[in-house]
Design a protein around this motif. Structure first.
Motif, mmCIF file in Angstrom:
data_model
loop_
_atom_site.group_PDB
_atom_site.id
_atom_site.type_symbol
_atom_site.label_atom_id
_atom_site.label_comp_id
_atom_site.label_asym_id
_atom_site.label_seq_id
_atom_site.Cartn_x
_atom_site.Cartn_y
_atom_site.Cartn_z
ATOM 1 N N GLN A 99 0.845 -1.534 -0.102
ATOM 2 C CA GLN A 99 -0.405 -0.596 -0.096
ATOM 3 C C GLN A 99 0.908 0.961 0.336
ATOM 4 N N LEU A 100 2.011 0.848 1.052
ATOM 5 C CA LEU A 100 2.754 2.241 0.993
ATOM 6 C C LEU A 100 3.797 2.481 -0.861
ATOM 7 N N ALA A 101 4.043 1.288 -1.111
ATOM 8 C CA ALA A 101 4.916 1.308 -1.838
ATOM 9 C C ALA A 101 3.911 1.773 -3.380
ATOM 10 N N ARG A 102 2.617 1.688 -3.539
ATOM 11 C CA ARG A 102 1.664 1.977 -4.818
ATOM 12 C C ARG A 102 1.483 3.146 -4.055
ATOM 13 N N ALA A 103 1.033 3.515 -2.847
ATOM 14 C CA ALA A 103 0.641 5.289 -3.038
ATOM 15 C C ALA A 103 1.921 6.261 -3.016
ATOM 16 N N ASN A 104 2.991 6.247 -3.032
ATOM 17 C CA ASN A 104 4.338 6.734 -3.427
ATOM 18 C C ASN A 104 4.820 6.466 -4.973
ATOM 19 N N ASP A 105 4.677 5.680 -6.035
ATOM 20 C CA ASP A 105 4.608 5.395 -7.017
ATOM 21 C C ASP A 105 6.133 5.052 -6.938
ATOM 22 N N ARG A 106 6.308 3.198 -5.610
ATOM 23 C CA ARG A 106 7.624 3.120 -5.628
ATOM 24 C C ARG A 106 7.131 1.657 -6.334
ATOM 25 N N LEU A 107 6.490 0.934 -6.514
ATOM 26 C CA LEU A 107 6.139 -0.203 -6.606
ATOM 27 C C LEU A 107 5.901 -0.807 -8.198
ATOM 28 N N LYS A 108 6.370 -1.589 -9.265
ATOM 29 C CA LYS A 108 6.871 -2.269 -9.982
ATOM 30 C C LYS A 108 6.593 -3.238 -9.471
ATOM 31 N N ILE A 109 5.707 -3.877 -11.071
ATOM 32 C CA ILE A 109 4.844 -4.926 -11.441
ATOM 33 C C ILE A 109 5.776 -5.916 -12.862
ATOM 34 N N VAL A 110 6.427 -6.443 -12.397
ATOM 35 C CA VAL A 110 7.202 -6.595 -14.181
ATOM 36 C C VAL A 110 6.082 -7.692 -14.870
ATOM 37 N N GLN A 111 4.949 -7.881 -14.614
ATOM 38 C CA GLN A 111 4.157 -8.519 -15.257
ATOM 39 C C GLN A 111 4.358 -9.750 -15.885
ATOM 40 N N ALA A 112 5.523 -10.157 -15.697
ATOM 41 C CA ALA A 112 5.110 -12.418 -16.420
ATOM 42 C C ALA A 112 4.674 -13.337 -15.858
ATOM 43 N N GLU A 121 13.761 -14.789 -11.837
ATOM 44 C CA GLU A 121 14.590 -14.057 -12.535
ATOM 45 C C GLU A 121 14.109 -13.063 -13.217
ATOM 46 N N ALA A 122 13.562 -12.547 -13.483
ATOM 47 C CA ALA A 122 12.795 -11.429 -14.247
ATOM 48 C C ALA A 122 12.573 -10.030 -13.313
ATOM 49 N N ALA A 123 11.770 -10.375 -11.583
ATOM 50 C CA ALA A 123 12.297 -9.437 -10.854
ATOM 51 C C ALA A 123 13.591 -9.126 -10.810
ATOM 52 N N ASN A 124 13.902 -9.957 -10.415
ATOM 53 C CA ASN A 124 15.608 -10.398 -9.783
ATOM 54 C C ASN A 124 16.200 -9.000 -11.081
ATOM 55 N N GLU A 125 16.642 -9.328 -12.087
ATOM 56 C CA GLU A 125 17.144 -8.544 -12.630
ATOM 57 C C GLU A 125 16.597 -6.909 -13.436
ATOM 58 N N LYS A 126 15.133 -6.526 -13.123
ATOM 59 C CA LYS A 126 14.705 -5.423 -12.497
ATOM 60 C C LYS A 126 14.786 -4.914 -11.220
ATOM 61 N N ILE A 127 15.394 -5.107 -10.294
ATOM 62 C CA ILE A 127 15.709 -5.477 -8.948
ATOM 63 C C ILE A 127 17.056 -5.142 -9.206
ATOM 64 N N LEU A 128 18.298 -5.307 -10.132
ATOM 65 C CA LEU A 128 19.551 -4.519 -10.091
ATOM 66 C C LEU A 128 19.101 -3.600 -11.664
ATOM 67 N N GLY A 129 18.623 -4.242 -11.982
ATOM 68 C CA GLY A 129 18.282 -2.574 -12.738
ATOM 69 C C GLY A 129 17.941 -1.404 -12.655
ATOM 70 N N LEU A 130 16.650 -1.335 -11.908
ATOM 71 C CA LEU A 130 16.673 -0.059 -11.015
ATOM 72 C C LEU A 130 17.653 0.412 -9.774
ATOM 73 N N SER A 131 18.514 -0.883 -9.556
ATOM 74 C CA SER A 131 19.577 -0.277 -8.436
ATOM 75 C C SER A 131 20.387 0.445 -9.050
ATOM 76 N N ARG A 132 21.099 -0.081 -10.424
ATOM 77 C CA ARG A 132 21.700 0.958 -11.394
ATOM 78 C C ARG A 132 21.439 2.108 -11.775
ATOM 79 N N ARG A 133 20.196 2.130 -12.565
ATOM 80 C CA ARG A 133 19.554 3.285 -12.463
ATOM 81 C C ARG A 133 19.331 4.677 -11.687
ATOM 82 N N HIS A 134 18.818 4.024 -10.090
ATOM 83 C CA HIS A 134 19.279 4.753 -9.294
ATOM 84 C C HIS A 134 20.416 5.139 -8.291
#
Length: 181
Positions: A99-112, A121-134
């Motif tokens: 709820q907090l993540a969604r309210a603050n626009d900090r929730l990403k759903i990979v949709q796999a 695996e896709a979520a793990n890659e997304k975590i790494l990608g977001l981490s690199r981007r930030h």
């Protein structure tokens, strides 16, 4: 510092091999609090499965650390298959974190889909990608790994994340889920 989070879920009640006994959850939480308090990351990015993920998200929020949540697929199916399917009372914490993540626009759903390991695996890659981007040019990308100290198998996503961070020269902070008696 940006901190990517990965780790174990509590063992099922019928587990042959113990990796994270539910009885160790409080001690694991305290180890996480100590590390997060010491390293003070700017952002913690991880999923929201029971165990390491939810504990890390909750402790980070308690310490005022910004968080991001990545789910491999929709919230209710994830809740059913990765949160309330293990010992412990994880459902309410999950609901609050999402709820907090969604309210603050900090929730990403990979949709796999959820019929194999591919969405995780896709979520793990997304975590790494977001981490690199930030990660800013003057910041370190590091990982908080919560586990028993060894990979479950060749496809262990916790091990994969820590290997990726190490290969990029980042620090890996480890929290143990098993303790000597």
């Amino acid at each position: 510092m940006i901190l990517a989070l990965a780790g174990r879920r509590p063992d099922p009640t019928d587990a042959d091999d113990q990796r994270f006994p539910i009885a160790n959850a409080i001690a694991v939480r305290e180890q996480m609090r100590s590390i997060l308090g010491q390293v003070q990351p700017r952002i913690l990015i991880g999923s929201a499965a029971c165990g390491a993920d939810l504990l890390g998200q909750d402790v980070a929020r308690d310490l005022g650390i910004e968080t991001r949540v990545v789910l491999p697929f929709g919230g209710e199916k994830f809740r059913e298959t990765s949160v309330v399917d293990r010992p412990g009372h994880w459902g309410a914490l999950y609901d609050r974190i999402i709820q907090l993540a969604r309210a603050n626009d900090r929730l990403k759903i990979v949709q796999a889909g959820y019929d194999s390991d591919q969405p995780y695996e896709a979520a793990n890659e997304k975590i790494l990608g977001l981490s690199r981007r930030h990660t800013q040019p003057d910041e370190e990308l590091s990982a908080l790994i919560v586990w028993d100290g060894s990979p479950k198998d060749a496809d262990d996503f916790t091990d994969h994340l820590q290997q990726q961070i190490r290969q990029q020269g980042g620090s890996v902070y480890e929290v143990q889920t098993l303790f000597s008696k």
